[in-house]
Design an enzyme around this catalytic site. Structure first.
Site, mmCIF file in Angstrom:
data_model
loop_
_atom_site.group_PDB
_atom_site.id
_atom_site.type_symbol
_atom_site.label_atom_id
_atom_site.label_comp_id
_atom_site.label_asym_id
_atom_site.label_seq_id
_atom_site.Cartn_x
_atom_site.Cartn_y
_atom_site.Cartn_z
ATOM 1 N N LYS A 167 0.876 -1.189 0.000
ATOM 2 C CA LYS A 167 0.000 0.000 0.000
ATOM 3 C C LYS A 167 0.905 1.228 0.000
ATOM 4 O O LYS A 167 1.169 1.824 1.050
ATOM 5 C CB LYS A 167 -0.948 -0.037 1.208
ATOM 6 C CG LYS A 167 -2.146 0.896 1.046
ATOM 7 C CD LYS A 167 -3.201 0.585 2.082
ATOM 8 C CE LYS A 167 -4.292 1.638 2.136
ATOM 9 N NZ LYS A 167 -5.120 1.761 0.947
HETATM 10 N N1 PMP Z 1 -7.820 -2.305 -2.903
HETATM 11 C C1 PMP Z 1 -7.289 -1.065 -3.008
HETATM 12 C C2 PMP Z 1 -6.554 -0.707 -4.255
HETATM 13 C C3 PMP Z 1 -7.417 -0.151 -1.955
HETATM 14 O O1 PMP Z 1 -6.877 1.065 -2.053
HETATM 15 C C4 PMP Z 1 -8.125 -0.536 -0.793
HETATM 16 C C5 PMP Z 1 -8.239 0.420 0.371
HETATM 17 N N2 PMP Z 1 -9.000 1.547 0.090
HETATM 18 C C6 PMP Z 1 -8.689 -1.810 -0.739
HETATM 19 C C7 PMP Z 1 -8.494 -2.681 -1.809
HETATM 20 C C8 PMP Z 1 -9.455 -2.280 0.474
HETATM 21 O O2 PMP Z 1 -8.570 -2.494 1.543
HETATM 22 P P1 PMP Z 1 -9.043 -2.317 3.063
HETATM 23 O O3 PMP Z 1 -10.225 -3.191 3.250
HETATM 24 O O4 PMP Z 1 -7.868 -2.749 3.861
HETATM 25 O O5 PMP Z 1 -9.369 -0.882 3.242
#
Ligand code: PMP
Length: 310
Positions: A167
């Site tokens: 991330k």
């Molecule tokens: N995929 C992407 C590309 C994201 O940026 C996110 C978070 N916004 C998610 C999936 C979902 O991740 P999470 O449930 O940890 O927020």
């Protein structure tokens, strides 16, 4: 008091102007929270981040978010100057300073200040900041009506180029895809991987409901392993649904019984059309509703307490 990062912390900053921000070991008013133009987070998108939620005075899956943050940092060879325990305390401290019980938390670690070249080794100490705010990605009506999806022309970046499980602050791949979504007057866009399989959406993971079970692309599809995705898989299992991580294609969406997206900000949101064609009968389905209920129950009963200042 000496706080996380070993820097003296003002335990509470009374601010009449906006939020209180954690900035490199200090709590400062929003107007004073600034990063340098030489910070490589700004110059190159060189850094990592997390989006985290607090519900009812507890932070949902804080340990998992922090573990993902430290894994992401490892993936870009960035050494975070705080231990996980110190970072946890910094998050809780910032929530308390903002007197927040229900909030969206943005935790950012950049490479820090360097020169105008790429070399991260020339950067000094990483910059760490934490913002406590609110987020509402979608109109509440869309949780009933469902989102309009499109298939983005922009492919999800290959894990051989930059692993989507990191991330990082470099979200241009997703942003370019999001521009397509906005131009098409849709709500979200599905990103395919290089092989043409569904990976995820620009800011959410994707699930299908079929034959009474839920299916989501596996990590090998090239996705961010969403914390919400993991929680929803647990909720689904506990409710007796079959849960599978399987590759699928856009063509598998229309015959599916339901489709929904998951993310920290969006939570669980139904999707009812793709590329102008209706998914199943075009309304939010019962399994999505059941999982939404289960997820609400989960966030209401688990999480790290924000606590009170001693
Ligand atoms: N995929 C992407 C590309 C994201 O940026 C996110 C978070 N916004 C998610 C999936 C979902 O991740 P999470 O449930 O940890 O927020």
């Amino acid at each position: 008091m000496r706080g996380p990062g070993g820097v003296g912390l003002v335990e509470k900053v009374v601010s009449r102007m906006g939020a209180v921000i954690y900035m490199d070991g200090q709590l400062v008013p929003e107007a004073e929270a600034k990063v340098s133009v030489f910070d490589h987070g700004l110059l190159y998108g060189d850094g990592v981040f997390e989006g985290i939620r607090a519900y009812h005075g507890r932070v949902f899956r804080l340990t998992q978010h922090l573990e993902r943050l430290y894994d992401s940092a490892l993936g870009i060879h960035l050494s975070i100057p705080l231990s996980i325990g110190e970072m946890e305390q910094a998050v809780l401290l910032t929530l308390r300073a903002n007197e927040a019980r229900d909030a969206y938390i943005r935790l950012v670690v950049t490479r820090g200040c360097g020169d105008l070249g790429l070399d991260p080794q020339k950067c000094g100490r990483p910059t760490v900041f934490i913002i406590v705010g609110k987020i509402q990605l979608y109109d509440p009506a869309l949780y009933v009506k469902g989102l309009r999806l499109i298939t983005c022309r922009t492919r999800r970046i290959s894990a051989r180029a930059l692993d989507p499980s990191i991330k990082s602050l470099n979200y241009l791949n997703n942003i370019v895809a999001k521009v397509e979504v906005t131009n098409a007057s849709a709500h979200e866009g599905i990103m395919l991987n290089e092989e043409g399989y569904v990976a995820e959406c620009t800011g959410d993971n994707i699930f299908l409901v079929r034959h009474g079970g839920v299916v989501t692309p596996p990590p090998e599809a090239g996705i961010l392993k969403g914390v919400t995705r993991g929680a929803v898989m647990e909720v689904a299992k506990s409710k007796g649904y079959r849960v599978a991580e399987e590759l699928f294609r856009i063509g598998d969406l229309l015959p599916a019984d339901e489709c929904f997206l998951t993310g920290t900000a969006a939570e669980i949101v139904p999707a009812t059309s793709v590329d102008g064609r209706q998914i199943a009968d075009g309304v939010a389905g019962p399994v999505t509703g059941d999982l939404r209920e289960g997820f609400s129950a989960l966030v209401a009963c688990e999480g790290t307490p924000i606590g009170t200042d001693a």
